[in-house]
Design an enzyme around this catalytic site. Structure first.
Site, PDB file in Angstrom:
ATOM      1  N   LEU A   1     109.958 -18.246  49.206  1.00 28.01           N
ATOM      2  CA  LEU A   1     110.213 -18.331  47.826  1.00 28.01           C
ATOM      3  C   LEU A   1     111.714 -18.825  46.971  1.00 28.01           C
ATOM      4  CD1 LEU A   1     108.554 -17.511  45.570  1.00 28.01           C
ATOM      5  CD2 LEU A   1     109.618 -14.992  45.896  1.00 28.01           C
ATOM      6  N   ALA A   2     112.366 -18.440  47.979  1.00 29.98           N
ATOM      7  CA  ALA A   2     113.738 -19.063  47.143  1.00 29.98           C
ATOM      8  C   ALA A   2     113.498 -20.209  46.934  1.00 29.98           C
ATOM      9  CB  ALA A   2     114.722 -18.709  48.302  1.00 29.98           C
TER      10      ALA A   2
ATOM     11  N   HIS B   1     103.373 -13.695  38.412  1.00 32.88           N
ATOM     12  CA  HIS B   1     103.774 -15.389  37.922  1.00 32.88           C
ATOM     13  C   HIS B   1     103.138 -15.414  37.085  1.00 32.88           C
ATOM     14  CE1 HIS B   1     102.095 -15.672  41.632  1.00 32.88           C
ATOM     15  NE2 HIS B   1     101.875 -17.580  41.404  1.00 32.88           N
TER      16      HIS B   1
ATOM     17  N   LYS C   1     103.136 -18.240  32.834  1.00 30.17           N
ATOM     18  CA  LYS C   1     102.094 -19.130  32.960  1.00 30.17           C
ATOM     19  C   LYS C   1     101.491 -19.383  31.511  1.00 30.17           C
ATOM     20  CE  LYS C   1      99.928 -19.209  37.538  1.00 30.17           C
ATOM     21  NZ  LYS C   1     100.414 -20.731  37.638  1.00 30.17           N
TER      22      LYS C   1
ATOM     23  N   LYS D   1      90.459 -23.916  40.222  1.00 31.58           N
ATOM     24  CA  LYS D   1      90.779 -23.429  39.173  1.00 31.58           C
ATOM     25  C   LYS D   1      91.412 -22.156  38.444  1.00 31.58           C
ATOM     26  CE  LYS D   1      86.083 -22.416  37.006  1.00 31.58           C
ATOM     27  NZ  LYS D   1      84.823 -22.756  35.906  1.00 31.58           N
TER      28      LYS D   1
ATOM     29  N   GLY E   1     113.705 -17.727  52.479  1.00 33.47           N
ATOM     30  CA  GLY E   1     112.779 -17.949  52.600  1.00 33.47           C
ATOM     31  C   GLY E   1     112.047 -18.850  51.880  1.00 33.47           C
TER      32      GLY E   1
ATOM     33  N   HIS F   1      96.952 -10.392  39.411  1.00 29.81           N
ATOM     34  CA  HIS F   1      97.288 -11.306  38.894  1.00 29.81           C
ATOM     35  C   HIS F   1      96.523 -10.990  37.975  1.00 29.81           C
ATOM     36  CE1 HIS F   1     100.537 -12.825  41.387  1.00 29.81           C
ATOM     37  NE2 HIS F   1      99.188 -13.262  42.222  1.00 29.81           N
TER      38      HIS F   1
END
Length: 619
Positions: A48-49, A202, A206, A370, A46, A264
């Site tokens: 993402l990989a 994820h 960061k 941003k 896929g 997030h």
């Protein structure tokens, strides 16, 4: 409704000090560079990989952070030759990473019981060839949630390590609401313990987000001020200047709140607002994160404003330009009411934050890209330099142009005492020129192998997160309120500024927003041009100063300068004349039937070229 949580709704046992100490020792044990380690990537064919997982593994090998003998198994439902997999999925791996990683990758099917038995045998054979040792396995689930239960069961029955650890990295979405998450948690929880499940967000990987806890708890200047007595408001803002990029069908199932805010941005809020943990051990950090979430009141419809981006046509140097709207995406239903923009007011009912507004906003197809946190401090109660002194602000820029800067008031050099707002600026590209921050997925893959769960989301965190958002999401799903349309490239839907002001949060204008709001107001354009121009034009340094006015007084980035000049510098000579300034401003107005003719002719009345002449008055 609207109340903070009284406690967890899933079973959660407190842990003793001896158990906590034992868990810390487990977290520190092991030698990742020496012990056998296998990464199994479900969904290895896929996007993402290809975009993240294989490049991350290549980078970890290149930087000598995982063993050079690491075993990587790409999995899929269909037969595939390894050469075919590497050719397609390895295109984003660095040249050095390819040399190190590609020989370590194999491909196996994961469809039948026999497939899983063969996978287990292959892993055991790798460990045997390494001379034995703990058989450590990390399974990455790049799969749709409906496949979690069946895949987890097969891993538990046929691929569970007998001599090392078995850990699962799970990708969002983690359900659509409280009930769907509970089912998802039960599907995996029946086979694996909580310390074996690594739910990935994820944003927690960061670089600037990782700095939040060290910034707060290793610098004594901040913690005494980090409370309701000194903080006036907190705004967590996410903006994207792109449309749904053909992903509208997927996005339409979730909307901006589920896609960005419930996960997030909520994780960022937790790190900004949580109390200090006893230590950095997994459970101590999780305990403070959970305490914070329990104090956040449940959201209701009155706590939000919703928008959806529409098509925008405008005139760019006599050429009609068209940005399609959300409903123009062929994968989106014609009558979709799904919001692409939302602003939420959250309230935290604890001693530290009671009464402080936390504003969270996110939107697609806006005026810029941003993500930042803006913490505004209260003004001095007894000012000796006058009541008009600006409040201090701490801005944590997550992306792009990673930075942390503090707006302060200083005396302007000279014989008089005049204060000017200025910034104490830590821009990562300047402060850490030779440092490599790495990708969030590199951290996630590495930290999972190390057993460090601070960057992953626990079950009880998600229970509370969904408790906060589910009533609002259900009301939106059921009532389908009409979102306020905003043109592609604008700063948000009409009314969002009033919503923020009513919530107690003062918003700053970007330079793009200034022109969106005031492009037809000749007086304001003239004043801005006169303030920064030199001899009737804006030279390059004048442009920098103009943008800096809208950028907290900071040095504009190269991208900002290019964006401004692209909009205003028609002849591309790195200067902007008054005529170019007016024409550029006109591009920020929506294209309507009365603006369809060539610039300066029948549909624009009263055009007068020359210094400080109004460029148009609209018919």
């Amino acid at each position: 409704n609207g109340q903070a949580s009284k406690g967890p709704s899933l079973h959660s046992e407190p842990i003793s000090q001896s158990e906590r100490k034992g868990k810390m020792e487990v977290e520190k044990k092991g030698n990742i560079k020496e012990e056998p380690l296998t990464y199994i990537l479900f969904g290895s064919t896929g996007d993402l990989a290809r975009k993240k997982l294989f490049p991350a593994l290549g980078a970890l090998l290149s930087n000598n952070l995982i063993p050079e003998h690491v075993n990587v198994i790409g999995c899929g439902r269909r037969e595939k030759k390894i050469e075919e997999l590497l050719k397609k999925q390895g295109v984003k791996v660095s040249e050095k990473g390819q040399k190190l990683l590609f020989p370590r990758i194999s491909y196996m099917k994961n469809k039948t019981v026999d497939d899983y038995k063969a996978m287990n045998a292959a892993i055991e054979d790798y460990v045997k060839k390494r001379g034995g040792g703990p058989d450590n396995r990390v399974f990455f689930f790049s799969l749709p949630p409906f496949a979690y239960a069946s895949t987890a069961e097969m891993v538990k029955k046929y691929c569970y390590s007998k001599t090392g650890y078995t850990r699962l990295i799970l990708e969002k979405p983690f359900g659509r609401d409280s009930d769907s998450f509970k089912k998802l948690a039960a599907d995996t929880g029946q086979f694996f313990k909580e310390n074996e499940l690594y739910r990935i967000d994820h944003y927690l990987g960061k670089e600037v987000v990782l700095t939040l806890l060290p910034l707060r708890f290793s610098n004594q200047i901040f913690e005494p001020l980090w409370n309701k007595d000194h903080v006036q408001s907190v705004h967590i803002e996410w903006k994207e200047d792109l449309n749904t990029m053909g992903r509208g069908g997927y996005f339409d199932k979730y909307g901006i709140i589920r896609d960005i805010m419930q996960n997030h941005l909520l994780q960022v809020l937790i790190l900004v607002a949580m109390d200090k943990p006893k230590s950095l051990a997994n459970d101590d950090v999780a305990e403070m994160k959970l305490d914070l979430l329990k104090a956040v009141k449940t959201l209701e419809m009155k706590d939000t404003i919703l928008g959806q981006f529409s098509a925008k046509k405008y005139c760019s140097y006599c050429k009609e330009t068209d940005n399609p709207g959300y409903l123009d995406d062929e994968t989106v239903p014609n009558n979709s009411k799904v919001p692409t923009y939302a602003m939420l007011k959250l309230s935290i009912d604890n001693d530290r934050w009671r009464g402080v507004p936390f504003l969270m906003s996110a939107g697609k197809a806006l005026d810029e890209r941003k993500c930042e946190v803006r913490i505004r401090f209260k003004p001095d109660k007894n000012p000796i330099f006058g009541a008009d002194v600006e409040s201090n602000e701490l801005i944590i820029r997550i992306q792009p142009d990673q930075s942390i800067y503090y707006r302060v008031n200083l005396k302007k050099p000279g014989l008089d005492v005049n204060l000017l707002p200025r910034v104490l600026d830590l821009t990562y590209s300047n402060a850490f020129k030779d440092a490599s921050s790495g990708d969030a997925y590199e951290r996630m893959l590495l930290n999972c192998a190390l057993g460090q769960q601070q960057l992953f989301v626990k079950t009880m965190e998600l229970v509370e997160a969904w408790r906060i958002f589910t009533p609002l999401l259900h009301e939106i799903d059921e009532k389908k309120p009409e979102p306020i349309l905003y043109p592609f490239g604008d700063s948000g839907p009409k009314g969002y500024r009033k919503f923020a002001n009513d919530a107690g949060v003062e918003l700053k204008e970007t330079w793009q927003e200034f022109f969106q709001l005031h492009a037809s107001e000749h007086g304001k354009l003239e004043a801005l041009f006169a303030k920064h121009s030199h001899e009737g034009k804006l030279e390059f340094d004048n442009v920098k100063a103009l943008i800096a006015d809208f950028y907290d007084g900071r040095e504009p980035t190269e991208k900002m300068l290019k964006s401004f000049l692209k909009a205003f510098d028609a002849d591309k000579d790195n200067t902007v004349t008054w005529d170019e300034f007016q024409k550029g401003a006109h591009k920020f107005l929506p294209w309507t039937a009365t603006r369809r003719a060539s610039i300066g002719t029948e549909d624009i009345v009263g055009f007068r070229a020359g210094p400080m002449a109004p460029y148009w008055s609209l018919a």
